[in-house]
Structure formats: structure tokens, C-alpha cells
Design a protein around this motif. Structure first.
Motif, PDB file in Angstrom:
ATOM      1  N   SER A 124       0.792  -1.239   0.000  1.00 13.55           N
ATOM      2  CA  SER A 124       0.000   0.000   0.000  1.00 13.55           C
ATOM      3  C   SER A 124       0.820   1.283   0.000  1.00 13.55           C
ATOM      4  CB  SER A 124      -0.941   0.008   1.207  1.00 13.55           C
ATOM      5  OG  SER A 124      -0.192   0.028   2.408  1.00 13.55           O
ATOM      6  N   VAL A 125       2.093   1.203   0.348  1.00 15.32           N
ATOM      7  CA  VAL A 125       2.978   2.367   0.343  1.00 15.32           C
ATOM      8  C   VAL A 125       4.258   1.935  -0.355  1.00 15.32           C
ATOM      9  CG1 VAL A 125       4.206   4.080   1.732  1.00 15.32           C
ATOM     10  CG2 VAL A 125       2.008   3.176   2.537  1.00 15.32           C
ATOM     11  N   GLN A 126       4.540   2.550  -1.493  1.00 13.21           N
ATOM     12  CA  GLN A 126       5.633   2.092  -2.350  1.00 13.21           C
ATOM     13  C   GLN A 126       6.565   3.240  -2.707  1.00 13.21           C
ATOM     14  OE1 GLN A 126       3.667   0.518  -5.807  1.00 13.21           O
ATOM     15  NE2 GLN A 126       2.365  -0.830  -4.606  1.00 13.21           N
ATOM     16  N   GLN A 127       7.853   2.931  -2.796  1.00 10.68           N
ATOM     17  CA  GLN A 127       8.805   3.933  -3.256  1.00 10.68           C
ATOM     18  C   GLN A 127       8.925   3.850  -4.775  1.00 10.68           C
ATOM     19  OE1 GLN A 127      12.724   3.911  -1.455  1.00 10.68           O
ATOM     20  NE2 GLN A 127      12.969   6.065  -1.997  1.00 10.68           N
ATOM     21  N   LEU A 128       9.099   5.016  -5.390  1.00 11.46           N
ATOM     22  CA  LEU A 128       9.313   5.112  -6.838  1.00 11.46           C
ATOM     23  C   LEU A 128      10.649   5.792  -7.095  1.00 11.46           C
ATOM     24  CD1 LEU A 128       5.831   6.517  -7.916  1.00 11.46           C
ATOM     25  CD2 LEU A 128       6.669   4.202  -8.330  1.00 11.46           C
ATOM     26  N   LYS A 129      11.253   5.480  -8.219  1.00 13.13           N
ATOM     27  CA  LYS A 129      12.410   6.245  -8.687  1.00 13.13           C
ATOM     28  C   LYS A 129      11.877   7.541  -9.286  1.00 13.13           C
ATOM     29  CE  LYS A 129      14.891   2.058  -9.879  1.00 13.13           C
ATOM     30  NZ  LYS A 129      15.243   1.162 -10.985  1.00 13.13           N
ATOM     31  N   LYS A 130      12.706   8.570  -9.288  1.00 10.45           N
ATOM     32  CA  LYS A 130      12.292   9.854  -9.859  1.00 10.45           C
ATOM     33  C   LYS A 130      11.819   9.677 -11.302  1.00 10.45           C
ATOM     34  CE  LYS A 130      13.757  14.604 -10.832  1.00 10.45           C
ATOM     35  NZ  LYS A 130      12.714  14.769 -11.807  1.00 10.45           N
ATOM     36  N   GLU A 131      12.549   8.869 -12.074  1.00  8.25           N
ATOM     37  CA  GLU A 131      12.186   8.663 -13.480  1.00  8.25           C
ATOM     38  C   GLU A 131      10.799   8.030 -13.598  1.00  8.25           C
ATOM     39  OE1 GLU A 131      15.123   7.019 -12.147  1.00  8.25           O
ATOM     40  OE2 GLU A 131      16.149   8.918 -12.434  1.00  8.25           O
ATOM     41  N   GLU A 132      10.499   7.072 -12.731  1.00  4.54           N
ATOM     42  CA  GLU A 132       9.187   6.406 -12.754  1.00  4.54           C
ATOM     43  C   GLU A 132       8.087   7.398 -12.404  1.00  4.54           C
ATOM     44  OE1 GLU A 132      10.925   2.046 -11.378  1.00  4.54           O
ATOM     45  OE2 GLU A 132      10.191   3.451  -9.866  1.00  4.54           O
ATOM     46  N   PHE A 133       8.328   8.186 -11.366  1.00  7.61           N
ATOM     47  CA  PHE A 133       7.379   9.219 -10.957  1.00  7.61           C
ATOM     48  C   PHE A 133       7.113  10.171 -12.127  1.00  7.61           C
ATOM     49  CE2 PHE A 133       6.343  13.369  -9.248  1.00  7.61           C
ATOM     50  CZ  PHE A 133       5.410  13.101  -8.257  1.00  7.61           C
ATOM     51  N   ASP A 134       8.192  10.640 -12.754  1.00 10.22           N
ATOM     52  CA  ASP A 134       8.074  11.599 -13.851  1.00 10.22           C
ATOM     53  C   ASP A 134       7.314  11.019 -15.044  1.00 10.22           C
ATOM     54  OD1 ASP A 134       9.442  13.498 -12.361  1.00 10.22           O
ATOM     55  OD2 ASP A 134      11.352  13.179 -13.403  1.00 10.22           O
ATOM     56  N   ILE A 135       7.556   9.750 -15.349  1.00 12.07           N
ATOM     57  CA  ILE A 135       6.854   9.099 -16.469  1.00 12.07           C
ATOM     58  C   ILE A 135       5.361   9.027 -16.194  1.00 12.07           C
ATOM     59  CG2 ILE A 135       6.513   6.889 -17.668  1.00 12.07           C
ATOM     60  CD1 ILE A 135       9.604   6.477 -17.302  1.00 12.07           C
ATOM     61  N   ILE A 136       4.997   8.632 -14.978  1.00 13.24           N
ATOM     62  CA  ILE A 136       3.580   8.505 -14.627  1.00 13.24           C
ATOM     63  C   ILE A 136       2.910   9.883 -14.652  1.00 13.24           C
ATOM     64  CG2 ILE A 136       1.956   7.876 -12.798  1.00 13.24           C
ATOM     65  CD1 ILE A 136       4.023   5.599 -12.064  1.00 13.24           C
ATOM     66  N   VAL A 137       3.559  10.888 -14.088  1.00 15.80           N
ATOM     67  CA  VAL A 137       2.995  12.250 -14.099  1.00 15.80           C
ATOM     68  C   VAL A 137       2.847  12.739 -15.539  1.00 15.80           C
ATOM     69  CG1 VAL A 137       3.428  14.665 -13.466  1.00 15.80           C
ATOM     70  CG2 VAL A 137       3.745  12.847 -11.768  1.00 15.80           C
ATOM     71  N   SER A 138       3.840  12.481 -16.361  1.00 16.41           N
ATOM     72  CA  SER A 138       3.765  12.875 -17.769  1.00 16.41           C
ATOM     73  C   SER A 138       2.555  12.246 -18.463  1.00 16.41           C
ATOM     74  CB  SER A 138       5.058  12.477 -18.484  1.00 16.41           C
ATOM     75  OG  SER A 138       4.984  12.765 -19.855  1.00 16.41           O
ATOM     76  N   LYS A 139       2.302  10.981 -18.157  1.00 11.12           N
ATOM     77  CA  LYS A 139       1.126  10.301 -18.706  1.00 11.12           C
ATOM     78  C   LYS A 139      -0.158  10.991 -18.233  1.00 11.12           C
ATOM     79  CE  LYS A 139       3.051   5.690 -19.328  1.00 11.12           C
ATOM     80  NZ  LYS A 139       2.799   5.641 -20.771  1.00 11.12           N
ATOM     81  N   GLY A 140      -0.149  11.481 -17.013  1.00 18.26           N
ATOM     82  CA  GLY A 140      -1.310  12.194 -16.479  1.00 18.26           C
ATOM     83  C   GLY A 140      -1.593  13.501 -17.190  1.00 18.26           C
ATOM     84  N   TYR A 141      -0.564  14.009 -17.855  1.00 21.62           N
ATOM     85  CA  TYR A 141      -0.722  15.241 -18.643  1.00 21.62           C
ATOM     86  C   TYR A 141      -0.886  14.942 -20.131  1.00 21.62           C
ATOM     87  CZ  TYR A 141      -0.057  18.318 -14.745  1.00 21.62           C
ATOM     88  OH  TYR A 141      -0.231  18.993 -13.557  1.00 21.62           O
ATOM     89  N   GLY A 142      -1.091  13.660 -20.444  1.00 21.22           N
ATOM     90  CA  GLY A 142      -1.355  13.281 -21.824  1.00 21.22           C
ATOM     91  C   GLY A 142      -0.130  13.160 -22.700  1.00 21.22           C
ATOM     92  N   ASN A 143       1.045  13.094 -22.093  1.00 22.03           N
ATOM     93  CA  ASN A 143       2.297  12.982 -22.855  1.00 22.03           C
ATOM     94  C   ASN A 143       2.774  11.548 -22.931  1.00 22.03           C
ATOM     95  OD1 ASN A 143       2.317  15.791 -23.081  1.00 22.03           O
ATOM     96  ND2 ASN A 143       3.438  15.993 -21.180  1.00 22.03           N
TER      97      ASN A 143
END
Length: 136
Positions: A117-136
Motif C-alpha cells: 500500500s505504500v511504495q517507493q518510486l524512482k524519480k524517473e518512474e514518478f516523472d513518467i507517470i505524471v507525464s502520462k497524467g498530462y497526456g504525454n
């Protein structure tokens, strides 16, 4: 700075509930690995908010506003909580299906340890997911 993902079932505690509350205490965690992740969170770390079971999607970004302290839902000192504040709702939710389909995200805990339920992400993984949230 560290990056994280927290999961909540929206019928119990949704992104909208969190936003309405303003600051949310991430309590009730009873898994040791998830607890250790909570204990490692630092002030202003960024956190993806994921709806599990219903929706199965990342819906927003939060930040840590209070580091680990005793979980008020138990007297057992082994369990901790953090306080989170919403930063922003993603314009587009990022589904688990979209995350699984991206080869760059194959090592995220959301896929490898899906029940955590609580997971660590690498910065790159975080950035990729956020980018997808913005339609990129």
C-alpha cells in the motif's frame, strides 16, 4: 527528495475525500515493508495517490507535510503514520493498464508487489507517470 505511491480504495478514502480534508493522515498501515516506507518519507517528498480496487489508477499528486509519528489508531509503537497534503489532481488519470504497458515502468512495485500500500518510486518512474497524467 524521494518519490512514493500510496494506495487507497476510493470507497473508503478517495482523492476527493483527501482534497476535502486538506491534510490527510496515512494511518492503519499494518504491513512492515509499507511501514518502513512511511518511516523513510521526508518533508516535501512527492507522492502519487492511487485508487485501488475501483478505478485502479493514479489520480493525483500529494506531498509529505509531516514526517513519521506514532499511528493514533493503535497503541503499538511499531506502527507509524505520515501526514499528506494534496498538490494537484492529474488532468488525466493513469490506469494500471497504461502503467503495465510502458516498458520503462516494469520494475515499479505497483506491478511487482501489487498489494503493497505504500511504495517507493524512482524519480524517473514518478516523472513518467505524471507525464502520462498530462497526456504525454
Amino acid at each position: 527528495m524521494n518519490y512514493w505511491l500510496v494506495k487507497s480504495e476510493p470507497f473508503k478514502y478517495s482523492w476527493d475525500d483527501f482534497v476535502n480534508q486538506g491534510i490527510g493522515t496515512w494511518d492503519g498501515v499494518r504491513n512492515y515493508q509499507a511501514r518502513n516506507n512511511l518511516a523513510a518519507m521526508k518533508l516535501n517528498d512527492l507522492v502519487l495517490f492511487y485508487h485501488s480496487n475501483e478505478g485502479v489508477e493514479v489520480v493525483g499528486i500529494a506531498k509529505i507535510v509531516k514526517e513519521a509519528y506514532q499511528d493514533p489508531t493503535t497503541d503499538d509503537a511499531r506502527w507509524v503514520v505520515v501526514d499528506l497534503a494534496p498538490v494537484e489532481k492529474l488532468p488525466n488519470s493513469v490506469t494500471l493498464k497504461a502503467i503495465k504497458a510502458d516498458e520503462r515502468l516494469q520494475d515499479v512495485s505497483l506491478i511487482r508487489q501489487s498489494r503493497l500500500s505504500v511504495q517507493q518510486l524512482k524519480k524517473e518512474e514518478f516523472d513518467i507517470i505524471v507525464s502520462k497524467g498530462y497526456g504525454n
